[in-house]
Scaffold this motif. Structure first.
Motif, short mmCIF file in Angstrom:
data_model
loop_
_atom_site.label_atom_id
_atom_site.label_comp_id
_atom_site.label_asym_id
_atom_site.label_seq_id
_atom_site.Cartn_x
_atom_site.Cartn_y
_atom_site.Cartn_z
N GLU A 93 0.83 -1.21 0.00
CA GLU A 93 0.00 0.00 0.00
C GLU A 93 0.86 1.25 0.00
OE1 GLU A 93 -2.36 -0.76 3.43
OE2 GLU A 93 -3.95 -1.80 2.29
N GLU A 94 1.99 1.22 0.73
CA GLU A 94 2.90 2.36 0.74
C GLU A 94 3.49 2.59 -0.65
OE1 GLU A 94 3.80 4.63 3.07
OE2 GLU A 94 2.16 3.84 4.31
N VAL A 95 3.91 1.50 -1.31
CA VAL A 95 4.47 1.62 -2.65
C VAL A 95 3.43 2.19 -3.61
CG1 VAL A 95 5.41 0.35 -4.62
CG2 VAL A 95 6.12 -0.24 -2.29
N GLN A 96 2.24 1.64 -3.57
CA GLN A 96 1.19 2.06 -4.49
C GLN A 96 0.80 3.51 -4.24
OE1 GLN A 96 -2.30 2.74 -4.35
NE2 GLN A 96 -2.47 2.71 -6.58
N LEU A 97 0.78 3.93 -2.97
CA LEU A 97 0.43 5.30 -2.63
C LEU A 97 1.46 6.28 -3.20
CD1 LEU A 97 -1.46 7.16 -0.98
CD2 LEU A 97 0.09 6.86 0.96
N ARG A 98 2.72 5.90 -3.15
CA ARG A 98 3.78 6.81 -3.62
C ARG A 98 3.90 6.81 -5.14
NH1 ARG A 98 6.90 4.61 1.14
NH2 ARG A 98 6.86 6.29 2.70
N LEU A 99 3.77 5.65 -5.76
CA LEU A 99 3.98 5.54 -7.21
C LEU A 99 2.69 5.71 -8.02
CD1 LEU A 99 6.51 2.57 -7.40
CD2 LEU A 99 6.98 5.02 -7.29
#
Length: 250
Positions: A93-99
């Motif tokens: 979720e952190e990766v998807q939120l940033r990218l």
């Protein structure tokens, strides 16, 4: 379990029935199941009736069949995939939120990359991957990670089998693929431009548990998008997942 005249066990025939369902074919009639499973109509009808009674299949008002909730329930109990997905999801979720692109988690399953989870954004680039979907190991960035860090027997089998070109850029030459796998092991990273879809680039890194690669974490970017930032995000997330997997399970 009793065998059929063809020598198949009951379990094998049940598996054939259930495997006729996929993301594009979630509802079927008994006759469609019989045809796709290669079973006589009477056999398929009897098996479907028993599977409905046990909750493995459900029948709608029109008499059509779909996979039952009880089958999903049983599959979730104690599944290795469930714990891996639960641990990985906050980091994904952190990766998807940033990218704001597709973020995926895949494992090796019977010689293919099986995708346990996919997070997406409405404006993300085209991506054919689906949860519970599969892709060939040689074609997908996740698959290449799983193949590179798999057993030598797995690599020999993959390199000696015919490799389908999903796009014009899918690696299908055994010598070139072996060189690519060597680079993946060295760099602990795959950057696969156009391997699955011409408009996309797949990036994937390994996820470890007790010094063994158990999954691949990937993102799908537009073909010409910069990759450095995404690589950093992936590596940070994969390290976090690996640490969490090694922590005592409560």
């Amino acid at each position: 379990m009793a065998n059929s005249p063809s020598g198949e066990s009951v379990a094998q025939r049940i598996a054939r029935v259930l495997e006729t369902f996929d993301a594009d074919r979630s509802v079927q009639t008994v006759s469609e199941i019989a045809r796709r499973a290669g079973l006589p109509g009477s056999t398929a009808h009897r098996m479907v009736t028993e599977l409905v009674e046990t909750g493995m299949l459900d029948r709608d008002r029109d008499g059509r069949l779909h996979l039952g909730m009880h089958l999903w329930e049983v599959a979730q109990r104690g599944s290795r995939a469930l714990r891996l997905r639960q641990v990985a999801l906050p980091f994904m979720e952190e990766v998807q939120l940033r990218l704001r692109e597709h973020t995926q988690l895949a494992v090796l399953e019977r010689g293919e990359a099986l995708f346990l989870e996919r997070l997406s954004h409405p404006h993300a680039v085209s991506n054919i991957t689906r949860i519970a979907g599969r892709l060939p190991l040689h074609a997908s960035s996740s698959g290449l990670v799983l193949l590179a860090f798999g057993s030598e027997e797995l690599r020999k089998k993959a390199l000696s089998a015919p490799m389908v070109a999903v796009t014009d850029e899918t690696p299908t030459d055994p010598a070139a693929l072996r060189e690519l796998l060597d680079r993946v092991r060295r760099d602990r990273l795959v950057i696969a431009r156009g391997f699955v879809e011409p408009v996309s680039t797949g990036l994937a890194v390994p996820v470890h548990q007790r010094d063994r690669v158990v999954a691949a974490l990937s993102v799908i970017l537009p073909r010409d998008a910069p990759t450095a930032g995404a690589v950093d995000e992936l590596r940070r997330a994969a390290a976090g997942i690996s640490r969490a997997l090694d922590a005592p399970f409560e």
